[in-house]
Design a protein around this motif. Structure first.
Motif, short mmCIF file in Angstrom:
data_model
loop_
_atom_site.label_atom_id
_atom_site.label_comp_id
_atom_site.label_asym_id
_atom_site.label_seq_id
_atom_site.Cartn_x
_atom_site.Cartn_y
_atom_site.Cartn_z
N SER A 223 4.45 -5.51 -0.17
CA SER A 223 4.95 -5.87 1.15
C SER A 223 5.82 -4.79 1.78
CB SER A 223 5.76 -7.18 1.06
OG SER A 223 4.97 -8.23 0.55
N CYS A 224 5.84 -3.60 1.18
CA CYS A 224 6.62 -2.48 1.72
C CYS A 224 5.64 -1.38 2.14
CB CYS A 224 7.60 -1.96 0.69
SG CYS A 224 8.77 -3.19 0.07
N PRO A 225 5.13 -1.44 3.36
CA PRO A 225 4.05 -0.51 3.76
C PRO A 225 4.49 0.94 3.86
CG PRO A 225 4.80 -1.80 5.65
CD PRO A 225 5.47 -2.38 4.44
N ARG A 226 5.80 1.21 4.00
CA ARG A 226 6.29 2.58 4.11
C ARG A 226 6.97 3.06 2.84
NH1 ARG A 226 6.54 0.70 9.37
NH2 ARG A 226 5.89 2.18 10.98
N LEU A 227 6.64 2.46 1.71
CA LEU A 227 7.30 2.77 0.44
C LEU A 227 7.00 4.20 0.01
CD1 LEU A 227 9.05 1.43 -1.74
CD2 LEU A 227 6.95 0.86 -2.95
N LEU A 228 8.09 4.96 -0.31
CA LEU A 228 7.97 6.33 -0.79
C LEU A 228 8.59 6.52 -2.16
CD1 LEU A 228 8.92 8.29 2.47
CD2 LEU A 228 6.62 7.83 1.60
N ASP A 229 9.56 5.69 -2.50
CA ASP A 229 10.33 5.85 -3.73
C ASP A 229 10.34 4.51 -4.45
OD1 ASP A 229 12.26 6.13 -5.73
OD2 ASP A 229 13.57 7.38 -4.51
N ARG A 249 6.38 9.47 -3.09
CA ARG A 249 7.01 10.78 -3.31
C ARG A 249 7.76 10.80 -4.64
NH1 ARG A 249 7.47 12.94 1.91
NH2 ARG A 249 5.58 12.30 3.01
N ARG A 250 8.28 9.63 -5.05
CA ARG A 250 9.00 9.54 -6.32
C ARG A 250 8.62 8.23 -7.00
NH1 ARG A 250 13.49 7.11 -8.48
NH2 ARG A 250 14.54 8.26 -10.15
N PHE A 251 8.36 8.32 -8.31
CA PHE A 251 8.01 7.14 -9.09
C PHE A 251 8.73 7.21 -10.43
CE2 PHE A 251 5.07 4.97 -12.15
CZ PHE A 251 5.31 3.68 -11.68
N LEU A 269 3.17 13.28 -4.88
CA LEU A 269 4.27 13.00 -5.80
C LEU A 269 5.12 14.25 -6.03
CD1 LEU A 269 5.20 10.51 -7.52
CD2 LEU A 269 4.03 11.59 -9.45
N SER A 270 6.44 14.10 -5.86
CA SER A 270 7.35 15.22 -6.09
C SER A 270 8.30 14.98 -7.25
CB SER A 270 8.17 15.50 -4.82
OG SER A 270 8.95 14.37 -4.46
N SER A 271 8.39 13.73 -7.74
CA SER A 271 9.28 13.44 -8.85
C SER A 271 8.71 12.29 -9.67
CB SER A 271 10.68 13.07 -8.34
OG SER A 271 11.54 12.72 -9.41
N ILE A 293 3.97 19.73 -10.05
CA ILE A 293 4.86 18.60 -9.83
C ILE A 293 6.28 19.15 -9.82
CG2 ILE A 293 5.61 16.35 -10.66
CD1 ILE A 293 3.00 16.12 -12.18
N PRO A 294 7.01 19.01 -8.72
CA PRO A 294 8.32 19.65 -8.64
C PRO A 294 9.30 19.23 -9.73
CG PRO A 294 7.59 19.03 -6.45
CD PRO A 294 6.60 18.44 -7.41
N SER A 295 9.32 17.94 -10.12
CA SER A 295 10.35 17.49 -11.06
C SER A 295 9.83 16.35 -11.92
CB SER A 295 11.59 17.03 -10.29
OG SER A 295 12.59 16.55 -11.17
#
Length: 473
Positions: A223-229, A249-251, A269-271, A293-295
């Motif tokens: 239900s979070c359509p703009r989820l990035l982290d 972007r982060r998981f 994905l960056s982290s 993968i940055p981190s």
């Protein structure tokens, strides 16, 4: 820049106090609330500035009531809350905003952390949330933690005992229909989800030890359509996670030991953070994972030392993140044998190794597989290897002539250095072969001045590179 012109009385002009109160409140919002409240003592003008801040944040100390819980809860004649100080602080901050500002200044961040939230504390939380959600009209970052302490069942057995004793706090259903919400963190509470969830702008979601079925968690994530982290921690009821319609972007996947499948779109994905047992190859599916993968942060909380299958799982998992540019590896639970199959990390420039040193051969193996390493950080814990075994297995300096150490490494950091046999050997081998070293930072263990001065002189004598910036803390 010209200096401020002096006033007729000879004092310099206070330009900071000339700023509007809403700007001063914004500045104070970056301080802890208790420190920001002390600004009222500066002058009459500053008395009401705190009420214009956009942050209310208070937290108890983990384990603060570990020794007096039974007496306070069962034997007290007057049923007061064990978190009376925390309740008073939060209420004072919220009422101050109304009393001093003359209006309800909008909140952007509300954070409360209980050591344990049980019984009559819940009605207070309900009233706080009612106020916060009502007057957060722009954006809101909500952080509610109802228990502090260890989360992993493999490292602490306190989690189940707490659940039997305390039960859950269920946030009100209208919490999940706040369109101003930008980030949401919930720890050790239930998920009382309404029929319709309306969180259109949430970009950060962190769930720790939440109750309910895995279906409730999946529904909230969906239900979070703009989820990035996204962070999932100690969610025992969760068995599957699918995030394929959003590019995270982060998981972070931390101590979800009953999880069977994770399938995410990792193209941006960056982290990536993982904590748990060595996962089977089928657990984590990273679709479209980039070459770099940055981190990455990896912590294996439980490893069976004599199981070859466990070592193979560790190797296969590290191969999945071999494109990491920065890696933070907790190796406390890893046996030395598990590093024999350490994969190649061609893009890595920064490496953090956290845990007690086991053998110089382990660090050498890692350095041999990170050809472009530039910054090496050792977060040292107390050594668990007897000094006699260290001396017997001591490598010579020539064996540490690793190309990346001699030509690429520019910075070495050693934290919690206490100067035992293994740490001294490790420091001598690294510093004696780092020909291109530019910066050395060592955080010494607390001790007498003579002891620390002796360790400092010894470490400096091992440095062979010229013009090295040496920092000792």
């Amino acid at each position: 820049m010209a200096s401020a012109s002096p006033s007729p009385s000879g004092n310099r002009r206070d330009r900071l106090s000339d700023l509007p109160e809403f700007l001063l409140g914004h500045v104070l919002s970056f301080l802890p609330n208790k420190q920001a409240g002390r600004a009222a003592l500066l002058s009459r003008h500053w008395r009401h500035v705190f009420s214009n801040g956009h942050t209310v944040s208070f937290a108890e100390r983990a384990g603060a009531r570990a020794n007096d819980w039974t007496t306070f809860y069962y034997e007290a004649k007057e049923k007061k809350s064990c978190s009376a100080a925390l309740l008073d602080d939060v209420w004072s901050a919220l009422l101050c905003r109304r009393r001093c500002a003359g209006t309800h200044a909008p909140l952007r961040r509300f954070q409360v952390a209980f050591d344990s939230c049980i019984g009559w504390d819940r009605c207070h939380v309900d009233q706080w949330l009612s106020y916060v959600l009502r007057y957060s009209i722009q954006e809101l970052n909500l952080d509610l933690r109802f228990r502090l302490g260890p989360t992993c069942a493999h490292r602490s057995g306190q989690d189940r005992e707490w659940r039997r004793r305390g039960g859950w706090y269920d946030p009100p259903s209208y919490l999940f229909s706040c369109t101003a919400m930008r980030s949401l963190r919930l720890a050790y509470c239930g998920l009382n989800l309404p029929a319709t969830i309306d969180l259109p702008f949430v970009h950060t979601l962190r769930l720790t030890g939440v109750g309910g079925s895995g279906g409730s968690i999946k529904r909230l994530v969906a239900s979070c359509p703009r989820l990035l982290d996204l962070t999932l921690e100690a969610c025992g009821g969760l068995d599957k996670v699918f995030v394929l319609d959003r590019r995270l972007r982060r998981f972070a996947l931390l101590c979800c030991h009953n999880l069977e499948t994770v399938d995410i779109d990792a193209s941006e994905l960056s982290s990536l953070d993982y904590c748990g047992t060595p996962p089977p190859e089928s657990l984590l599916c990273l679709r479209g994972v980039p070459e770099i993968i940055p981190s990455c942060t990896v912590d294996f909380c439980k490893v069976l030392p004599d199981e070859e299958a466990e070592h193979a799982r560790i190797t296969r998992f590290l191969e999945k993140i071999s494109g990491a540019k920065r890696l933070h590896l907790h190796h406390e639970c890893l046996p030395a044998k598990s590093f024999e199959g350490f994969p190649w990390f061609p893009n890595m420039t920064r490496l953090v190794l956290q845990g007690p040193l086991q053998s110089p051969d382990v660090v050498r193996t890692i350095l041999e597989h990170t050809p472009n390493l530039e910054v090496l950080t050792l977060l040292m814990d107390f050594s668990v290897v007897p000094d006699e075994e260290v001396v017997e297995a001591a490598p010579d300096d020539v064996s540490y002539s690793v190309p990346c150490l001699r030509h690429r490494v520019r910075e070495i950091n050693m934290v919690h250095y206490q100067g035992d046999v293994l740490q001294r050997m490790m420091a001598r081998l690294l510093l004696g072969n780092a020909l291109g070293l530019e910066r050395l930072c060592v955080v010494l263990l607390k001790g007498s001045f003579e002891l620390q001065a002796g360790m400092k002189r010894e470490i400096e004598s091992w440095v062979v590179a010229d013009d090295v910036e040496k920092i000792f803390l």
